[in-house]
Design an enzyme around this catalytic site. Structure first.
Site, mmCIF file in Angstrom:
data_model
loop_
_atom_site.group_PDB
_atom_site.id
_atom_site.type_symbol
_atom_site.label_atom_id
_atom_site.label_comp_id
_atom_site.label_asym_id
_atom_site.label_seq_id
_atom_site.Cartn_x
_atom_site.Cartn_y
_atom_site.Cartn_z
ATOM 1 N N ASP A 1 0.825 -1.216 0.000
ATOM 2 C CA ASP A 1 0.000 0.000 0.000
ATOM 3 C C ASP A 1 0.860 1.267 0.000
ATOM 4 O O ASP A 1 1.970 1.264 0.518
ATOM 5 C CB ASP A 1 -0.915 -0.020 1.242
ATOM 6 N N HIS B 1 2.211 3.410 -9.071
ATOM 7 C CA HIS B 1 2.012 1.967 -9.307
ATOM 8 C C HIS B 1 3.195 1.386 -10.069
ATOM 9 O O HIS B 1 3.630 0.269 -9.818
ATOM 10 C CB HIS B 1 0.704 1.725 -10.062
ATOM 11 N N LEU C 1 10.502 -20.648 -5.164
ATOM 12 C CA LEU C 1 9.585 -19.738 -4.479
ATOM 13 C C LEU C 1 8.181 -19.800 -5.087
ATOM 14 O O LEU C 1 8.014 -19.728 -6.303
ATOM 15 C CB LEU C 1 10.120 -18.304 -4.585
HETATM 16 C C1 IPE Z 1 -5.447 -2.662 -0.089
HETATM 17 O O1 IPE Z 1 -5.119 -1.325 -0.252
HETATM 18 C C2 IPE Z 1 -5.461 -3.355 -1.409
HETATM 19 C C3 IPE Z 1 -4.174 -3.510 -2.065
HETATM 20 C C4 IPE Z 1 -3.011 -3.148 -1.576
HETATM 21 C C5 IPE Z 1 -4.222 -4.133 -3.352
HETATM 22 P P1 IPE Z 1 -6.239 -0.193 -0.394
HETATM 23 O O2 IPE Z 1 -5.493 1.086 -0.539
HETATM 24 O O3 IPE Z 1 -7.185 -0.532 -1.454
HETATM 25 O O4 IPE Z 1 -6.968 -0.291 1.008
HETATM 26 P P2 IPE Z 1 -7.805 0.805 1.816
HETATM 27 O O5 IPE Z 1 -8.776 1.414 0.856
HETATM 28 O O6 IPE Z 1 -6.809 1.820 2.305
HETATM 29 O O7 IPE Z 1 -8.429 0.061 2.929
HETATM 30 C C1 IPE Z 2 -1.636 0.254 -3.322
HETATM 31 O O1 IPE Z 2 -1.406 1.636 -3.360
HETATM 32 C C2 IPE Z 2 -1.901 -0.328 -4.688
HETATM 33 C C3 IPE Z 2 -3.301 -0.701 -4.948
HETATM 34 C C4 IPE Z 2 -4.253 -0.694 -4.071
HETATM 35 C C5 IPE Z 2 -3.629 -1.127 -6.304
HETATM 36 P P1 IPE Z 2 -2.593 2.670 -3.351
HETATM 37 O O2 IPE Z 2 -2.964 2.981 -4.761
HETATM 38 O O3 IPE Z 2 -3.692 2.217 -2.486
HETATM 39 O O4 IPE Z 2 -1.868 3.934 -2.707
HETATM 40 P P2 IPE Z 2 -2.501 4.962 -1.680
HETATM 41 O O5 IPE Z 2 -3.035 4.178 -0.525
HETATM 42 O O6 IPE Z 2 -3.559 5.716 -2.412
HETATM 43 O O7 IPE Z 2 -1.335 5.821 -1.284
HETATM 44 MG MG MG Z 3 -4.097 2.435 -0.523
#
Ligand code: IPE
Ligand code: IPE
Ligand code: MG
Length: 243
Positions: free
Chosen positions: A23, A40, A134
């Site tokens: 995240d 990303h 792995l």
């Molecule tokens: C969780 O992250 C999902 C992934 C890392 C793929 P999100 O950014 O979607 O989660 P919330 O919205 O903060 O709970």
């Molecule tokens: C995690 O990073 C990747 C996915 C959920 C696809 P985020 O896109 O949720 O990044 P933040 O949380 O907005 O910083």
């Molecule tokens: Mg996120």
């Protein structure tokens, strides 16, 4: 001169299954005034290094949360962009993953992804299917509640068809009916970016997982920070309800 790390990693007690909620890509990009997709993209680069380090450390299963069943709520442009990056990652990394004996598996209903993503994933699954190194599990269009409901439906169907009675159902059968069937539960779940929640990730499987949270945003998550998180896990006392 190499600086000594501030953590002590016990190479004889490496967890066999590490799961990661990757995240913070969006915030990483925002901090730099870049579009979310650059975050990303940077996240894919970070992942590459973590897969390599998992292999070196002797982790047997690495499960990463890449796209949740809730992430469809995001702008179409971001969702489409993430899947495009996934195809690029898969095409670019597959040869090396295969050369390193990595076995790719997808957790989640990836048939709902765009056709080129599905094709790239299937190529990876087929090509690496017999590998014995792995186990690299990518959670895509994955949600724990969705996974549990799917498993419940499978077991309910067994009962309706008279092959089982409800009394005969066991936790074992439930575990086997999940996307993670056959994979041991993760000893540790790491979440980056400072959020303190699971966000619908491995709810059944995490019953006794240790949770490690770090403020580092996913694109900044280095193999050193990864080792520090594993060392933090190694410092935990696991009791499983005992004394
Ligand atoms: C969780 O992250 C999902 C992934 C890392 C793929 P999100 O950014 O979607 O989660 P919330 O919205 O903060 O709970
Ligand atoms: C995690 O990073 C990747 C996915 C959920 C696809 P985020 O896109 O949720 O990044 P933040 O949380 O907005 O910083
Ligand atoms: Mg996120």
């Amino acid at each position: 001169m190499a600086t000594k790390p501030s953590y002590r990693l016990d190479l004889k007690r490496i967890p066999q299954h590490v799961a990661i909620v990757m995240d913070g890509n969006g915030r990483w990009a925002k901090k730099r005034g870049l579009p979310r997709l650059s975050g990303h993209n940077a996240g894919m680069e970070a992942l590459k290094e973590i897969v390599k380090r998992s292999d070196t450390l002797g982790v047997k299963y690495l499960t990463v949360y890449a796209f949740s069943t809730e992430n469809w709520k995001r702008p179409q442009e971001e969702v489409g962009g993430i899947f495009k990056l996934l195809v690029i990652y898969m095409k670019r990394e597959l040869a090396e993953l295969h050369a390193n004996n990595v076995k790719v598996r997808i957790l989640g209903d990836y048939s709902k992804l765009p056709a080129d993503s599905v094709a790239a994933l299937e190529t990876a699954i087929e090509k690496t299917g017999d590998n014995t190194g792995l186990n690299f599990n990518i959670a895509l269009n994955y949600g724990s509640r969705d996974e549990i409901m799917r498993a419940v439906r499978l077991l309910a169907a067994e009962c309706c068809q008279g092959r089982k009675t409800p009394d005969q159902l066991t936790e074992e059968m439930m575990s086997r009916a999940l996307y993670t069937g056959g994979i041991p539960d993760p000893e540790v779940i790491i979440r980056t970016s400072g959020e303190l929640r699971l966000s619908n990730f491995l709810l059944w499987q995490s019953a006794y997982s240790e949770l490690v949270f770090t403020d580092v945003l996913w694109p900044d998550f280095t193999p050193e920070e990864y080792e520090r998180c594993i060392a933090e896990f190694q410092g935990r006392k696991r009791r499983y309800g005992g004394v």
